[in-house]
Design a protein around this motif. Structure first.
Motif, mmCIF file in Angstrom:
data_model
loop_
_atom_site.group_PDB
_atom_site.id
_atom_site.type_symbol
_atom_site.label_atom_id
_atom_site.label_comp_id
_atom_site.label_asym_id
_atom_site.label_seq_id
_atom_site.Cartn_x
_atom_site.Cartn_y
_atom_site.Cartn_z
ATOM 1 N N ALA A 2 0.864 -1.152 -0.077
ATOM 2 C CA ALA A 2 0.046 0.000 -0.008
ATOM 3 C C ALA A 2 0.854 1.269 -0.058
ATOM 4 O O ALA A 2 1.920 1.460 0.744
ATOM 5 C CB ALA A 2 -0.934 -0.028 1.290
ATOM 6 N N THR A 3 0.670 2.267 -0.789
ATOM 7 C CA THR A 3 1.048 3.439 -0.776
ATOM 8 C C THR A 3 0.326 4.718 -0.456
ATOM 9 O O THR A 3 -0.709 4.678 -0.963
ATOM 10 C CB THR A 3 1.900 3.732 -2.465
ATOM 11 O OG1 THR A 3 2.518 2.362 -2.702
ATOM 12 C CG2 THR A 3 2.737 4.794 -2.556
ATOM 13 N N ALA A 4 0.941 5.671 -0.064
ATOM 14 C CA ALA A 4 0.095 6.821 0.312
ATOM 15 C C ALA A 4 0.986 8.045 -0.217
ATOM 16 O O ALA A 4 1.909 7.962 -0.205
ATOM 17 C CB ALA A 4 -0.278 7.048 1.800
ATOM 18 N N THR A 5 0.508 9.469 -0.181
ATOM 19 C CA THR A 5 1.015 10.539 -0.762
ATOM 20 C C THR A 5 0.943 11.489 0.399
ATOM 21 O O THR A 5 -0.120 11.572 1.272
ATOM 22 C CB THR A 5 0.327 11.107 -1.777
ATOM 23 O OG1 THR A 5 0.446 10.091 -2.866
ATOM 24 C CG2 THR A 5 1.153 12.310 -2.458
ATOM 25 N N LEU A 6 2.098 12.158 0.841
ATOM 26 C CA LEU A 6 2.239 13.269 1.745
ATOM 27 C C LEU A 6 1.701 14.486 1.296
ATOM 28 O O LEU A 6 2.217 14.888 0.242
ATOM 29 C CB LEU A 6 3.573 13.303 2.067
ATOM 30 C CG LEU A 6 4.065 14.124 3.463
ATOM 31 C CD1 LEU A 6 3.453 13.689 4.662
ATOM 32 C CD2 LEU A 6 5.507 14.136 3.540
#
Length: 80
Positions: A2-6
């Protein structure tokens, strides 16, 4: 993975699959635990203090207040 953006405000949305795996819901808290330099784990901080009861064993020998004061004074003086 899983990847998220700051965001520009330093915020991250935890992906739904990760929230589900951790049992997180709106308003829950998470801890960021450093595993090694540059690597962190996200841990659900949903347990209350009362959940910690019984986690530690009672000492085999009771410690007196005097012994506690002596240990504090010794450690504070840098003698230990």
């Amino acid at each position: 993975m899983a990847t998220a953006t700051l965001t520009t405000k330093g915020q991250v949305t935890i992906p739904a699959a990760v929230r589900c795996a951790l049992g997180l819901h709106a308003g829950d808290r998470v801890d960021f635990v450093e595993l090694e330099r540059g690597q962190f784990a996200i841990v659900a901080a949903t347990k209350s203090v009362s959940d910690l009861k019984g986690l530690l064993n009672k000492p085999a020998k009771p410690v007196s207040i005097e012994d506690m004061h002596e240990a504090i004074a010794t450690k504070g003086a840098g003698l230990a």
